[in-house]
Design an enzyme around this catalytic site. Structure first.
Site, short mmCIF file in Angstrom:
data_model
loop_
_atom_site.label_atom_id
_atom_site.label_comp_id
_atom_site.label_asym_id
_atom_site.label_seq_id
_atom_site.Cartn_x
_atom_site.Cartn_y
_atom_site.Cartn_z
N HIS A 47 51.92 41.92 85.20
CA HIS A 47 52.55 41.79 83.89
C HIS A 47 53.33 40.48 83.75
O HIS A 47 53.30 39.83 82.71
CB HIS A 47 53.48 42.99 83.72
CG HIS A 47 54.14 43.09 82.39
ND1 HIS A 47 53.46 43.01 81.20
CD2 HIS A 47 55.43 43.25 82.07
CE1 HIS A 47 54.31 43.13 80.21
NE2 HIS A 47 55.51 43.27 80.70
N HIS A 94 52.29 45.62 73.79
CA HIS A 94 53.20 46.62 74.35
C HIS A 94 52.43 47.93 74.42
O HIS A 94 52.86 48.96 73.90
CB HIS A 94 54.45 46.74 73.47
CG HIS A 94 55.71 46.71 74.27
ND1 HIS A 94 56.81 47.49 73.99
CD2 HIS A 94 56.06 45.98 75.36
CE1 HIS A 94 57.77 47.24 74.88
NE2 HIS A 94 57.33 46.33 75.70
N ASN A 95 51.26 47.85 75.10
CA ASN A 95 50.33 48.96 75.06
C ASN A 95 50.81 50.19 75.82
O ASN A 95 50.86 51.30 75.28
CB ASN A 95 48.97 48.52 75.63
CG ASN A 95 48.39 47.34 74.88
OD1 ASN A 95 48.67 47.15 73.70
ND2 ASN A 95 47.59 46.53 75.56
N ASP A 116 60.75 35.80 71.53
CA ASP A 116 59.96 34.69 72.09
C ASP A 116 59.88 33.53 71.11
O ASP A 116 59.72 32.39 71.51
CB ASP A 116 58.52 35.15 72.40
CG ASP A 116 58.40 35.76 73.78
OD1 ASP A 116 57.50 36.59 73.98
OD2 ASP A 116 59.20 35.39 74.66
N SER A 317 66.75 46.23 79.41
CA SER A 317 67.50 46.42 78.17
C SER A 317 67.14 45.31 77.21
O SER A 317 66.93 44.16 77.60
CB SER A 317 69.01 46.39 78.46
OG SER A 317 69.37 47.49 79.23
#
Lengths: 741, 237, 76
Positions: A47, A94-95, A116, A317
């Protein structure tokens, strides 16, 4: 409380192979601490490190005269749009979190991509999303789950986007069995900035203070991390939330505060805390700056008691940023973050030793060369299985469906049907820039402050990609460009979200490699760079992997507001033309899937030279003012494209596709590429034909727009007609019917 | 030269439509529009105040329930009492109701989903500083974007506002018929916007600032702002 | 049978509404606010249900077990 001992089991549970652990030992020259093990584990995960895909991603074309920040340099790429203005944009997935908790998974995905963009110094101005789910039809447990996931994801995106005040102006939603259990949620964001506002995520300036700003750190995202220094009892499980919860209000404050901060000269570097939170932002800024960063965990604002350094370092978080401030300018941070009522703390400084060093008060718990985490991680070249292109569809094996019933059935298929149920939940008008609302080929957004017109589209036909990933990926790029051309725009850049299965399986890895190569070829053909993107692997369940889904999002510019074109027919009497061939390729089509239940055949051929010539021809006549509507052919071919063109203004059309010995279903529903349906004023017909003849692209007049809301299409000797009102009811009513039952 | 109308657009933490409102106002020649931070305590010198749409304080607890206690609200109340024009759009309308500057409240849409779309409003009363350039019965195409726009007041209050001509715009169909089908959120009486007894405070759920430019969906929102300019000019002459 | 189901966010879950409300309380002069968490109270009147059924309903429908806990109180 003491940390667990480093054992082979602990190392394995952290996802590090024995070889990777050996590499850790040789980098450190000693055994890692428990916290260091966690840091390597997360930074070297697929990831964060893209270790299985980076060698392939290097094939993307990423440079060009308009590229101000290229892919891989920073959090998002930046492209010049003229007059000192630029755009920063990216798509991300964000699968897996969305499969667990669709609302928060999708919401935090949107939150992440927005950060981002503003971490680059750009003001975010719009969003798009590409969503995929299993079938929502019927009463099986799986269908119910898919409906729940679909509703939850859309509600989550709406919640976050609406609250933070960013319009979601375009997107796509597909439903296919391969996504059951593995929904895909890809979120795109674009922001606008002046060249001199580009902000970088490097820890520059030895001795500069490092600030943490934004929400307090809790134990979010740590349920997956199997360890902390306590044993996992039932009670402590309750302390570890399985999902991150997004707070779009906090992020709105953070966005405004960061943009205000960046407008001062107090910032040396800024980076958002996304995946791997504090760990990632700390080592990445150090690595980019060629410097080191030292922080003290005890100074980090925390919302839960008794968090260990391991937990604080790996917490995910949301709504947090790391800011490298110029020494002496700390008061600027204080002033701005107190105005916006946000937590902030000076937690460390930039050093000159190239290390990521984390203290817990007086104890050093992490001391790792930053580069080894961020840039010099492991890289793998996986094995790709040899690929046999699919056999072309054997038409003789396919019964002819009656177009009279097949067209409504296609329009009712949730992948083709109206997505109004989705985008009506998004505020798609906030920021007063949306010139073309959802429901047309591409969204068009006018950036008031820059006096620039942007267009954007996102596409991927995963059936094509499943049957031939290389062709499918090339078509995804071409289709985006075609959608942009239909709105009057010229492409300027691409961002990609590669969604695939387990890369250790050679057939999946072939798909990834072929898709990257196809995208690269497409981008080179259209002369647009890839500005960055995202890779999501391991999208599979026991039933198998998802269809390979390399989602492409493309951004374009429109020189003059007069060129903005939409897809709906405008007036009875207008003449309808087809630019491109009538076509005959039915392989891999939605007609084949939706009507005949077959996912087979070769996808349609793509010839970039022909495709580009057609787009240029269309743009030429749009700029000359002839084109009243333009809509490209994609799923469902000419039949669906013409019907959709009728819906916007409830008009009809009388169409004759000419003499042919092809079957009616082949003519109406083939998905041959490079085809666009346009309408023009009758008085412009002669001039239009002259203009198009010069370009050399194939085109023909196919009919005219009528006032009675009836669509009639003649193919050869066959004639079909439909009530546009009934077709529209089916088109609009399909998804609400499944979701509101 | 003094502006025709000087407007304060209040910015709360979480306001999203502040710059949209400012841009719409600035598109009128002679109008000056400034963003005013919610921690300010004075609105001296402003001819009008706009509370824009958005999600002040995230819409947490209840929409507008926290913003109503912002420091600026003291000045907003004083301005309203002094007859200054106060316009609340969407979240702004919710804040005015929470603050008691307008009667009633906005509840969750009866369909439970957020709805963003163009729809039609019928002007019910053109004798106010916000609707004077419009005429009674006029149909306007103005978009909504909200999840909590369902107007509610108890029967006594509702009867009063209807009787006093305080309902300024209602949801209707394209022909001006006020029907249940035209009601996007369940508001009593299809009420989309109301004004105060004194007529100088107006709250509405739809977004007129989004239809002030033909390139961006139409110009039918301009009438409300034009009416305000004329009212301010009249009061100065 | 009368019952009340109270649904609260799980202790470790971020409660953005609670955080914002807590800060607002501080701005209104309440000092030392340490935590505010906001949930829902669902009042049910039903004929002939048993406690086990209500627990199922509370778990499956009234709360989202991924992020929320519930408490069931039978009043009568």
């Amino acid at each position: 409380m003491s940390n667990p001992a480093i054992t082979p089991e602990l190392i394995a549970k952290h996802g590090l192979s024995p070889e990777e652990y050996e590499k850790v030992l040789s980098i450190l020259g000693r055994e890692p601490s428990f916290e260091e093990l966690g840091v390597f584990s997360v930074m070297w995960s697929e990831h964060c490190s893209y270790k299985n895909s980076r060698p392939e991603l290097r094939k993307f074309p990423t440079t060009g005269p308009s590229v101000l920040v290229k892919a891989g340099e920073e959090n998002a790429g930046v492209i010049d749009i003229g007059d000192g203005w630029a755009v920063a944009f990216k798509i991300e997935s964000h699968n897996h979190p969305s499969a667990v908790e669709p609302f928060q998974g999708a919401a935090t995905g949107v939150g992440g991509i927005i950060r981002d963009i503003f971490t680059m110094g750009a003001r975010p101005v719009f969003l798009m999303d590409s969503l995929r789910f299993g079938s929502i039809e019927g009463d099986s447990e799986q269908a119910k789950t898919n409906r729940r996931l679909f509703a939850g994801v859309v509600a989550g995106i709406a919640h976050y986007g609406n609250c933070i005040g960013l319009p979601t102006i375009a997107g796509e939603v597909y439903f296919d069995e391969s996504y059951s259990g593995n929904p895909l949620v890809n979120a795109f964001c674009l922001g606008i900035l002046r060249h001199d506002q580009i902000a970088r995520g490097a820890a520059e300036g030895i001795g500069n203070p490092v600030f943490y700003v934004g929400a307090e750190t809790g134990r979010d995202g740590l349920a997956g991390a199997a360890f902390a220094s306590r044993e996992l009892t039932e009670e402590s499980k309750a302390d570890r939330p399985a999902v991150q919860v997004g707070d779009p209000f906090r992020e709105k404050l953070l966005l405004e505060a960061c943009l205000e901060l960046l407008a001062t000269d107090a910032v040396a570097g800024i980076q958002d805390m996304g995946a791997a939170g504090l760990t990632c932002s700390t080592c990445e800024t150090a690595s980019r700056g060629g410097t080191g960063v030292e922080i003290d965990i005890q100074l980090v604002p925390q919302r839960a008691k008794g968090q260990t350094p391991y937990e604080v370092l790996l917490s995910e978080s949301q709504e947090r940023m790391l800011v490298i401030v110029k020494k002496g300018r700390e008061d600027v941070v204080k002033r701005i973050f107190e105005k916006w009522d946000l937590p902030y703390a000076e937690i460390g400084k930039v050093t000159d030793d190239g290390m990521m060093r984390v203290r817990n008060g007086n104890d050093v718990v992490v001391n790792i060369p930053a580069r080894s985490l961020a840039d010099d991680g492991p890289l793998y070249s996986r094995e790709a299985a040899p690929f046999t292109p699919p056999a072309p569809l054997d038409l003789s094996s396919l019964p002819q469906a009656d177009p009279t019933t097949a067209l409504p059935q296609l329009l009712a298929h949730p992948s083709i049907a109206s997505k109004r149920w989705v985008w009506r939940q998004y505020d798609h008008m906030v920021r007063t820039g949306t010139a073309v609302l959802p429901g047309s080929d591409a969204a068009v957004f006018i950036v008031r402050e820059a006096n620039k017109i942007l267009a954007a589209a996102t596409d991927c036909n995963a059936i094509y990609c499943k049957l031939d990933p290389s062709v499918g990926a090339r078509i995804a790029v071409a289709e985006c460009a075609r959608n942009l051309a239909c709105s009057g725009a010229v492409p300027i850049g691409v961002t990609d979200n590669l969604n695939f299965g387990n890369p250790h399986k050679p057939e999946n890895f072939y798909q990834l490699r072929a898709a990257v190569e196809g995208i690269s070829e497409g981008c080179r053909a259209f002369g647009v760079p890839v500005t960055g993107g995202n890779v999501s692997l391991y999208n599979e369940s026991p039933a198998g992997a998802i269809d390979p889904t390399p989602t492409i999002s493309m951004v374009g510019t429109i020189a003059d507001a007069a060129h903005i074109t939409t897809q709906a027919f405008k007036e009875a009497g207008d003449q309808v033309y087809l630019i491109g061939e009538i076509g005959n390729e039915l392989g891999a089509s939605h007609y084949l899937l939706a009507i005949h239940g077959r996912k087979e055949g070769a996808p349609p051929a793509l010839d970039f030279d022909k495709e580009i010539a057609i787009h240029n021809a269309l743009l030429g006549v749009i700029r000359k003012g002839f084109v009243r509507s333009a809509h490209d052919c994609s799923e469902g071919g000419l039949g669906v494209a013409i019907a959709e063109s009728c819906f916007g203004n409830s008009l009809g059309a009388s169409i004759d596709l000419g003499a042919t010995d092809q079957r009616p279903d082949v003519v109406l529903f083939n998905e041959t590429q490079g085809r666009i349906v346009i309408s023009i004023k009758a008085s412009d017909a002669a001039t239009l034909e002259k203009e198009l003849s010069v370009t050399g692209v194939p085109f023909c007049k196919i009919g005219e727009v009528t006032a009675n809301a009836e669509l009639s299409i003649k193919t050869g000797t066959n004639s079909c007609s439909w009530s546009v009102t009934s077709l529209n009811e089916i088109f609009e009513g399909s998804i609400p019917k499944f979701m509101e039952s | 030269m003094a502006p025709l109308m000087k407007v304060a657009v209040i910015q709360f933490p979480g306001s999203n439509c502040d710059t949209d409102c400012q841009a719409a106002l600035l598109s009128f020649p002679g109008v000056d529009a400034e963003i005013v931070w919610h921690k300010e305590t004075s609105l001296a010198g402003y001819d009008a105040v706009v509370l824009p749409g958005g999600f002040s304080y995230g819409d947490y607890l209840r929409c507008g329930s926290i913003a109503r206690f912002s420091p600026i609200m003291g000045a907003v109340r004083a301005a309203a009492d002094a007859g200054v024009l106060v316009l609340g759009i969407c979240n702004g309308f919710q804040i005015l109701c929470e603050a008691g500057l307008l009667p009633g409240t906005l509840l969750r849409n009866n369909g439970l989903l957020f709805r963003c779309e163009h729809l039609h409003l019928r002007v019910e009363n053109s004798e106010t500083p916000f609707t004077s350039v419009l005429h009674k019965g006029q149909v306007l195409d103005i978009p909504i974007a909200h999840g909590e726009g369902n107007y509610f007041a108890d029967p006594e209050t509702l009867a009063q506002i209807e009787a006093n001509g305080q309902v300024l715009v209602r949801y209707c169909d394209a022909s001006g018929n006020v029907t249940p089908e035209a009601n996007p959120n369940g508001s009593l009486g299809n009420i989309a916007g109301i004004c105060s007894h004194g007529r100088n405070v107006f709250g509405l759920m739809p977004h007129p600032e989004r239809v002030c430019d033909p390139l961006l969906g139409g110009s039918e929102g301009r009438g409300i702002f034009q009416s305000m300019i004329e009212a301010v000019q009249k009061s100065k002459s | 049978m009368k019952a009340v189901v109270t649904v609260m966010p799980k202790p470790a879950i971020l409660d953005p509404a609670g955080v914002a409300t807590g800060r607002a309380m501080e701005h209104l002069g309440l000092k030392g606010v340490r935590s505010v968490r906001i949930g829902k109270s669902i009042e049910i009147e039903v004929d002939g249900a048993d406690e086990k059924q209500l627990h199922e309903i509370a778990h499956d429908l009234l709360s989202n077990p991924v992020v929320e806990d519930y408490k069931l109180e039978i009043i009568s």
